[in-house]
Design a protein around this motif. Structure first.
Motif, PDB file in Angstrom:
ATOM      1  N   UNK A   1       0.918  -1.121   0.090  1.00  0.00           N
ATOM      2  CA  UNK A   1      -0.001  -0.010   0.079  1.00  0.00           C
ATOM      3  C   UNK A   1       0.999   1.236   0.176  1.00  0.00           C
ATOM      4  N   UNK A   2       1.858   1.212   0.568  1.00  0.00           N
ATOM      5  CA  UNK A   2       2.945   2.427   0.739  1.00  0.00           C
ATOM      6  C   UNK A   2       4.198   1.681   0.450  1.00  0.00           C
ATOM      7  N   UNK A   3       5.088   2.144  -0.633  1.00  0.00           N
ATOM      8  CA  UNK A   3       6.311   1.418  -0.935  1.00  0.00           C
ATOM      9  C   UNK A   3       7.295   2.685  -0.756  1.00  0.00           C
ATOM     10  N   UNK A   4       8.036   2.693   0.469  1.00  0.00           N
ATOM     11  CA  UNK A   4       9.104   3.661   0.489  1.00  0.00           C
ATOM     12  C   UNK A   4       8.677   4.963   0.140  1.00  0.00           C
ATOM     13  N   UNK A   5       7.800   5.419   0.729  1.00  0.00           N
ATOM     14  CA  UNK A   5       7.154   6.963   0.444  1.00  0.00           C
ATOM     15  C   UNK A   5       8.080   8.083   1.218  1.00  0.00           C
TER      16      UNK A   5
END
Lengths: 228, 409
Positions: A22-26
């Motif tokens: 859902x969140x990839x290294x943001x």
């Protein structure tokens, strides 16, 4: 001045055997008083990012800093306090308390904050007037149109002068004319109250209002640019 | 009105029918409990009053051990002066001296073993209802007259009537052979089979003479106007016999242990039924509050997201339960009080009650006892259990995750 700093945010959800990133290294820096839109298709991670910044969900890894407070390290109680005093929320489907009037919906959070009845009343009447609902203070949500209900939700989010307002698809249930009026209002409040707005949307019309447009896809920020 | 209170009140009426159904269950159980408990308390009061008024009185002075082992030798010396002394210090109480023995009584046709009581004719009617329950004849008049008053069943069994002679045979206090002839002057019908079958009364003077008692007797009976005066009277009586270690003052509880046990047994079985009723109502509240919390999951999720802590939400749900229980309490109490008050004036009876009442020394009509305790005990417990029942739905809110809750339909 940076109001929100997000560093290397990761969040995975498991659906059966499948892991969804859902969140990839943001990583993001958001300045105080800015008016930012998060855009992207459904499932791109916009809502997850808002939930993480708002302390509604737990990160797998990464750091979120709001005005010097590490959101990712706070417990349930302090997180609730952070949301109560520093963050306003506007949801897609308004989510007002149906048995309370417009004014009481706006006052509810202030009461929890411990404000006096007189202070609450003055502030709620003033903000409802500012969002264009003067004369409708005593109406219940069922007696208001969708646009009017969303204005009450905006008044509720902004009334106690939070540092940040997180809005998740605020115009999704509104017709384009009402959506434009709402965005005009949000922009006006942003300029008038110097509150930071972070709006998740996939509505092109809403994106036009953004000072800065952040595009997301598959949990990653794929584009981040200032707009004229 | 406070916003939280206002919110709780309005939440209560989101589903009017469901709330009213729960409230009506509370009202029904509260009215029923007020009615049943006030009837119960009223009947106990009457049971105690009737039992004590019939014969035993509220307090007695006896020889130590006489209550457990009523031997003729366990006697009070100079009983009449002590009775006079008690009359002077307890002017509002009714006091009478008695002596008692088990003896054989014979008519021309039959002989039976019975209890013979020597009483003071002038004072006995003030401590016992027996003299007023005469079916035929008159009560004893003189202290030394050779006459006897017997129960109606005993008269039938002995086949005697007024004016007939009876022979008394027994042992005197000094172990001598005691015998006398008395004339039946009255026949009483107390309603109690035991008393009517096996009790007879003679004048105390005649008794002392016949059974070699000299100035002695066995009990000084003290009757007061209400149970609330028993403790003070007992205390005065104990002061008066202070220094006479062979004497003891006993209250009705010690004199009639079976009475309290009967009341306690009845209370236990009644409270078992009341407990089931209260638990059923509590489950109804649990169901209502649980439904109410589950259907508002999304709303609670949003409120939590706004920064409201679960503790605040839980107290809101508890407040809703308190308001609902208060409505049931107030309406139930008012209706229950009206019913109990009406019956406390007009009495309560049902077919067959007379026969059943006889077993417990009760009349055919019961008057409920309308007191703070009889009014509040049942409804208070219903209120308490309803609040307890709403704890579980409230606790669920502490596990609420805003993101998941906001996805709820």
């Amino acid at each position: 001045m940076t109001a929100i700093k997000c560093v290397d945010l990761c969040k995975n959800y498991e659906q059966g055997d499948v892991v969804i990133k859902a969140l990839d290294h943001v990583s993001l820096d958001i300045d105080a008083g800015s008016f930012i839109c998060l855009s992207g298709p459904s499932g791109s991670g916009k809502t997850t990012l808002l939930n993480m910044i708002g302390g509604l969900d737990k990160l797998d890894s990464g750091e979120i800093d709001i005005d010097g407070q590490r959101v990712d390290q706070l417990g349930k109680g302090p997180l609730a306090d952070l949301r109560l005093h520093n963050i306003g929320f506007v949801f897609q489907s308004y989510n007002l308390i149906p048995v309370l009037s417009a004014r009481e919906n706006v006052e509810f959070v202030m009461q929890v904050q411990g404000m006096t009845a007189a202070e609450r009343r003055n502030k709620s009447l003033a903000i409802l007037k500012e969002v264009g609902l003067a004369g409708m203070e005593d109406r219940r949500p069922a007696e208001l149109s969708g646009g009017q209900q969303q204005r009450v939700a905006v008044a509720r989010a902004i009334v106690s002068q939070p540092k940040l307002v997180l809005a998740d698809e605020p115009t999704a249930n509104l017709d384009s004319n009402t959506a434009r009026q709402l965005m005009d209002l949000l922009r006006k409040l942003n300029q008038h109250h110097h509150v930071t707005f972070l709006i998740a949307t996939h509505d092109e019309q809403v994106m036009e209002y953004a000072e800065r447009l952040i595009k997301m896809q598959d949990g990653k920020v794929i584009n981040d640019q200032l707009q004229a | 009105m406070n916003l939280t209170l206002s919110l709780a009140w309005r939440n209560l009426w989101r589903h009017k029918r469901r709330t009213w159904l729960t409230v009506v269950a509370m009202i029904f159980s509260n009215v029923l409990l007020v009615f049943m408990i006030s009837i119960q308390f009223g009947s106990y009061q009457m049971m105690i009053d009737n039992t004590l008024a019939t014969f035993s009185g509220h307090v007695q002075i006896q020889h130590v051990g006489y209550n457990e082992n009523p031997k003729i030798r366990n006697s009070i010396p100079t009983i009449l002066p002590l009775s006079e002394q008690l009359r002077s210090v307890l002017p509002k109480a009714h006091i009478a001296a008695r002596a008692s023995v088990f003896a054989l009584v014979s008519s021309e046709k039959r002989s039976l073993g019975i209890q013979i009581i020597g009483v003071q004719p002038a004072f006995e009617a003030r401590v016992s209802t027996l003299p007023g329950l005469l079916q035929e004849g008159r009560f004893l008049k003189e202290m030394n007259a050779d006459e006897i008053v017997i129960g109606s069943t005993l008269a039938r069994n002995l086949k005697v009537s007024l004016g007939d002679e009876l022979t008394l045979l027994g042992s005197g206090r000094d172990g001598s052979f005691a015998a006398g002839v008395v004339i039946v002057s009255g026949i009483f019908a107390s309603g109690s089979n035991d008393l009517d079958r096996s009790l007879a009364e003679v004048p105390l003077g005649y008794f002392q003479e016949t059974f070699a008692m000299r100035n002695q007797g066995h009990t000084i009976v003290i009757a007061v106007d209400g149970l609330d005066q028993v403790a003070a009277t007992l205390s005065v009586a104990r002061e008066q016999i202070n220094g006479q270690s062979q004497l003891v003052a006993l209250d009705w509880n010690q004199l009639q242990p079976g009475l309290r046990q009967a009341i306690q047994a009845d209370l236990t079985s009644a409270w078992f039924m009341y407990g089931i009723l209260i638990i059923l109502v509590a489950f109804s509240v649990l169901n209502t509050q649980l439904m109410s919390v589950l259907e508002r999951t999304r709303e609670f999720g949003v409120i939590t997201a706004l920064g409201v802590k679960p503790r605040k939400l839980a107290s809101l749900v508890m407040l809703e339960a308190v308001l609902m229980a208060l409505i049931g309490l107030v309406i139930g109490l008012v209706l229950g009080w009206m019913l109990a008050y009406y019956l406390s004036i007009n009495g309560f009876s049902y077919p067959g009650m007379e026969q059943m009442g006889e077993k417990f020394n009760l009349p055919g009509v019961i008057y409920p006892s309308v007191s703070l305790l009889s009014m509040l005990l049942g409804p208070g417990l219903v209120f308490l259990f309803c609040i307890l029942a709403s704890i579980y739905p409230s606790l669920r809110l502490f596990r609420l995750q805003p993101v998941e809750a906001m996805r709820a339909v």
